[in-house]
Design a protein around this motif. Structure first.
Motif, PDB file in Angstrom:
ATOM      1  N   GLY A  71       0.822  -1.202   0.000  1.00 57.10           N
ATOM      2  CA  GLY A  71       0.000   0.000   0.000  1.00 57.10           C
ATOM      3  C   GLY A  71       0.854   1.249   0.000  1.00 57.10           C
ATOM      4  O   GLY A  71       2.052   1.213   0.364  1.00 57.10           O
ATOM      5  N   THR A  72       0.265   2.348  -0.430  1.00 57.11           N
ATOM      6  CA  THR A  72       0.972   3.643  -0.422  1.00 57.11           C
ATOM      7  C   THR A  72       0.046   4.742   0.106  1.00 57.11           C
ATOM      8  O   THR A  72       0.160   5.899  -0.278  1.00 57.11           O
ATOM      9  N   GLY A  73      -0.899   4.359   0.972  1.00 59.13           N
ATOM     10  CA  GLY A  73      -1.788   5.345   1.593  1.00 59.13           C
ATOM     11  C   GLY A  73      -1.105   5.991   2.791  1.00 59.13           C
ATOM     12  O   GLY A  73       0.119   5.890   2.974  1.00 59.13           O
ATOM     13  N   ILE A  74      -1.900   6.606   3.644  1.00 62.26           N
ATOM     14  CA  ILE A  74      -1.331   7.361   4.767  1.00 62.26           C
ATOM     15  C   ILE A  74      -0.611   6.434   5.766  1.00 62.26           C
ATOM     16  O   ILE A  74       0.397   6.818   6.360  1.00 62.26           O
ATOM     17  N   SER A  75      -1.093   5.181   5.915  1.00 62.19           N
ATOM     18  CA  SER A  75      -0.399   4.243   6.823  1.00 62.19           C
ATOM     19  C   SER A  75       1.005   3.970   6.299  1.00 62.19           C
ATOM     20  O   SER A  75       1.990   3.997   7.053  1.00 62.19           O
ATOM     21  N   LEU A  77       9.670   7.757   8.136  1.00 62.01           N
ATOM     22  CA  LEU A  77      10.693   7.426   9.147  1.00 62.01           C
ATOM     23  C   LEU A  77      12.000   6.955   8.506  1.00 62.01           C
ATOM     24  O   LEU A  77      12.941   6.581   9.194  1.00 62.01           O
ATOM     25  N   ASN A  78      11.984   6.916   7.178  1.00 59.70           N
ATOM     26  CA  ASN A  78      13.189   6.539   6.429  1.00 59.70           C
ATOM     27  C   ASN A  78      13.711   5.148   6.744  1.00 59.70           C
ATOM     28  O   ASN A  78      14.917   4.916   6.735  1.00 59.70           O
ATOM     29  N   LEU A  79      12.788   4.229   7.076  1.00 62.98           N
ATOM     30  CA  LEU A  79      13.223   2.855   7.298  1.00 62.98           C
ATOM     31  C   LEU A  79      13.347   2.200   5.925  1.00 62.98           C
ATOM     32  O   LEU A  79      12.641   2.568   4.988  1.00 62.98           O
ATOM     33  N   GLU A  80      14.236   1.229   5.838  1.00 62.71           N
ATOM     34  CA  GLU A  80      14.407   0.594   4.534  1.00 62.71           C
ATOM     35  C   GLU A  80      13.260  -0.348   4.239  1.00 62.71           C
ATOM     36  O   GLU A  80      12.944  -1.232   5.048  1.00 62.71           O
ATOM     37  N   ALA A  81      12.608  -0.143   3.106  1.00 63.72           N
ATOM     38  CA  ALA A  81      11.475  -1.009   2.762  1.00 63.72           C
ATOM     39  C   ALA A  81      11.159  -0.875   1.274  1.00 63.72           C
ATOM     40  O   ALA A  81      11.479   0.142   0.658  1.00 63.72           O
ATOM     41  N   ASP A  82      10.542  -1.906   0.728  1.00 60.72           N
ATOM     42  CA  ASP A  82       9.998  -1.828  -0.631  1.00 60.72           C
ATOM     43  C   ASP A  82       8.505  -1.630  -0.502  1.00 60.72           C
ATOM     44  O   ASP A  82       7.849  -2.320   0.285  1.00 60.72           O
ATOM     45  N   PHE A  83       7.957  -0.687  -1.279  1.00 54.91           N
ATOM     46  CA  PHE A  83       6.521  -0.406  -1.244  1.00 54.91           C
ATOM     47  C   PHE A  83       5.871  -0.971  -2.500  1.00 54.91           C
ATOM     48  O   PHE A  83       6.418  -0.835  -3.592  1.00 54.91           O
ATOM     49  N   TYR A  84       4.694  -1.567  -2.311  1.00 58.99           N
ATOM     50  CA  TYR A  84       3.937  -2.112  -3.447  1.00 58.99           C
ATOM     51  C   TYR A  84       2.517  -1.569  -3.408  1.00 58.99           C
ATOM     52  O   TYR A  84       1.912  -1.489  -2.331  1.00 58.99           O
ATOM     53  N   ASP A  85       1.992  -1.217  -4.567  1.00 56.36           N
ATOM     54  CA  ASP A  85       0.581  -0.828  -4.617  1.00 56.36           C
ATOM     55  C   ASP A  85      -0.038  -1.336  -5.903  1.00 56.36           C
ATOM     56  O   ASP A  85       0.577  -1.252  -6.961  1.00 56.36           O
ATOM     57  N   LYS A  86      -1.252  -1.842  -5.790  1.00 53.74           N
ATOM     58  CA  LYS A  86      -1.939  -2.325  -6.985  1.00 53.74           C
ATOM     59  C   LYS A  86      -2.399  -1.161  -7.866  1.00 53.74           C
ATOM     60  O   LYS A  86      -2.665  -1.333  -9.050  1.00 53.74           O
ATOM     61  N   ALA A  87      -2.478   0.031  -7.276  1.00 51.99           N
ATOM     62  CA  ALA A  87      -2.956   1.197  -8.020  1.00 51.99           C
ATOM     63  C   ALA A  87      -1.832   1.794  -8.869  1.00 51.99           C
ATOM     64  O   ALA A  87      -0.671   1.416  -8.753  1.00 51.99           O
ATOM     65  N   ARG A  88      -2.208   2.766  -9.713  1.00 55.31           N
ATOM     66  CA  ARG A  88      -1.209   3.417 -10.564  1.00 55.31           C
ATOM     67  C   ARG A  88      -0.585   4.627  -9.879  1.00 55.31           C
ATOM     68  O   ARG A  88       0.415   5.153 -10.313  1.00 55.31           O
ATOM     69  N   PHE A  89      -1.260   5.102  -8.810  1.00 53.61           N
ATOM     70  CA  PHE A  89      -0.788   6.299  -8.102  1.00 53.61           C
ATOM     71  C   PHE A  89      -0.739   6.010  -6.610  1.00 53.61           C
ATOM     72  O   PHE A  89      -1.457   5.149  -6.119  1.00 53.61           O
ATOM     73  N   PRO A  90       0.060   6.786  -5.874  1.00 52.92           N
ATOM     74  CA  PRO A  90       0.066   6.598  -4.416  1.00 52.92           C
ATOM     75  C   PRO A  90      -1.144   7.266  -3.768  1.00 52.92           C
ATOM     76  O   PRO A  90      -1.877   8.009  -4.415  1.00 52.92           O
ATOM     77  N   GLY A  91      -1.355   7.015  -2.486  1.00 51.66           N
ATOM     78  CA  GLY A  91      -2.383   7.747  -1.735  1.00 51.66           C
ATOM     79  C   GLY A  91      -3.504   6.890  -1.205  1.00 51.66           C
ATOM     80  O   GLY A  91      -4.088   7.211  -0.186  1.00 51.66           O
ATOM     81  N   GLY A  92      -3.857   5.806  -1.900  1.00 50.45           N
ATOM     82  CA  GLY A  92      -4.972   4.965  -1.441  1.00 50.45           C
ATOM     83  C   GLY A  92      -6.249   5.767  -1.325  1.00 50.45           C
ATOM     84  O   GLY A  92      -6.669   6.425  -2.280  1.00 50.45           O
ATOM     85  N   ARG A  93      -6.830   5.788  -0.121  1.00 52.76           N
ATOM     86  CA  ARG A  93      -8.085   6.533   0.092  1.00 52.76           C
ATOM     87  C   ARG A  93      -7.836   8.034   0.263  1.00 52.76           C
ATOM     88  O   ARG A  93      -8.750   8.795   0.529  1.00 52.76           O
TER      89      ARG A  93
END
Ligand SMILES: Cc1cc2nc3c(=O)[nH]c(=O)nc-3n(C[C@H](O)[C@H](O)[C@H](O)COP(=O)(O)OP(=O)(O)OC[C@H]3O[C@@H](n4cnc5c(N)ncnc54)[C@H](O)[C@@H]3O)c2cc1C
Length: 372
Positions: free
Chosen positions: A6-10, A17-33
């Motif tokens: 996800g790439t929503g507010i959560s 926090l700049n922790l190392e992570a890979d982000f995935y989202d099924k959508a074409r844009f970030p933000g979710g709801r």
């Protein structure tokens, strides 16, 4: 290594926090709801969350702390504006659209869009093995920890079958209920100048009408920046170069207006399947209802030139663990049990089902949770 779904507010809380992570989202844009849609190439309209409150109180380590989302965003170079909602509260929003908060906070992260997680696998009883993530396009990823920010009913389905899924299913069952919400935005290309200025000069830009079919009405074009044919990719650039301010009506050269209506839960339940055609266009019912409600509120307004609509199947968590308002108590027994399950399972399910469907609560709550 951590995967964040996800790439929503959560997810943004993790990103900031700049922790190392890979982000995935099924959508074409970030933000979710927290989603903003371009309208006729000229305006953005928020079609999910439209505003947030500046601060939230958090109970932790035997004390109550006040945390300001506005200040946090400011420290990341994101300016929030404030306005009065129905004249009685001070609300914050981003004049480049709520989605742009996610765009900014994730801008230097590894984000994979159009990547829908299908299932997570884990060898039972093997605490050392990694989680195997399988995506709908057939690709895979291997991670030590996974954070899932999708609404609960969807998140549970992704979990590894067996013990992990059963524990999470049982623990989250009291929080599994989400309300549906229908949204429609109308665009008036060229209103007569009297009506246009009347609307633009209203003291409030948004109106809460709890208990009515049209529960929330917002003149989005007077709140958000006029993008004036600037493409989504160039939005940042146009903002840096001081395009028109939405609060200064003299600077808005186009007399187009976008008004958004969020419909109540009762209304949305009964009209949900009748809102959009199979090709994604608003149905006649959607047009009729939009016109009906808009005329109850702004008498004499003509039909809009165009309507866009959205169906939120999982709009807002109804029975969140730590409530919807008031102090976020991270010392609550249920929250401690939750943290233990996260630690033991290696997977964190998170979002509004814990903190309540409020941007500031989710963001600041998740930051505190990760920092405990
Ligand atoms: C119409 C509406 C109005 C609202 N108004 C307000 C408001 O004014 N103020 C306020 O504070 N809150 C408001 N809310 C609530 C607020 O928007 C949400 O509580 C909040 O945005 C939830 O954020 P989240 O990151 O937890 O979840 P989401 O924003 O839902 O993020 C989850 C992400 O996960 C992705 N995802 C899901 N499944 C998968 C998968 N299998 N693989 C990959 N990616 C996946 C989704 O695409 C999404 O981007 C509103 C909500 C709605 C719907």
């Amino acid at each position: 290594m951590k995967a964040i779904i996800g790439t929503g507010i959560s997810a943004c809380a993790h990103a900031s926090l700049n922790l190392e992570a890979d982000f995935y989202d099924k959508a074409r844009f970030p933000g979710g709801r927290m989603s903003s849609k371009p309208f006729e190439g000229k305006f953005f309209a928020d079609i999910g969350a439209t505003y947030f409150k500046n601060s939230v109180e958090i109970q932790k380590d035997g004390r109550i702390y006040k945390r300001s989302l506005v200040d946090w965003l400011k420290s990341k170079g994101i300016q929030a504006k404030t306005y009065s909602l129905d004249g009685n509260s001070s609300m914050s929003f981003c004049e480049t659209g709520m989605q742009s908060i996610a765009e900014r906070l994730l801008s230097n992260k590894t984000v994979h869009f159009r990547k829908e997680l299908k299932k997570i696998y884990k060898t039972e009883n093997d605490k050392t093995s990694k989680f195997q993530l399988e995506f709908t396009d057939g690709s895979q990823g291997f991670y030590d920890e996974v954070v899932i920010t999708a609404p609960l009913p969807q998140a549970i389905e992704l979990l590894p079958e067996g013990e992990i899924q059963n524990i999470w299913k049982e623990f989250t069952s009291p929080y599994n209920h989400y309300r549906k919400t229908l949204v429609a935005c109308g665009y008036w290309k060229n209103l007569n100048s009297k009506t246009y200025l009347e609307l633009l000069n209203l003291e409030n830009k948004s109106f809460l009408r709890k208990g009515n079919d049209a529960e929330y009405i917002s003149i989005e074009s007077s709140k958000l920046i006029n993008i004036d044919n600037v493409s989504q990719q160039n939005r940042e650039f146009s903002i840096r170069n001081q395009k028109a301010s939405p609060f200064d009506s003299e600077q808005i050269k186009d007399s187009g207006i976008v008004i958004m209506i969020q419909f109540s839960e009762k209304f949305s339940e009964s009209y949900f399947g009748r809102w959009k055609s199979s090709s994604g266009e608003p149905t006649d019912t959607c047009y009729e209802q939009f016109n009906l409600q808009i005329n109850k509120f702004f008498t004499g307004l003509p039909s809009p030139d165009r309507v866009r609509s959205h169906q939120w199947k999982y709009a807002q968590a109804e029975n969140s663990m730590l409530g919807k308002t008031g102090i976020l108590n991270l010392e609550h027994k249920n929250f401690k049990d939750y943290q233990a399950i996260v630690k033991n399972s290696g997977i964190a399910l998170t979002g509004d089902w814990i903190y309540g469907p409020r941007i500031e609560r989710i963001f600041m709550g998740e930051i505190e949770r990760i920092s405990i």
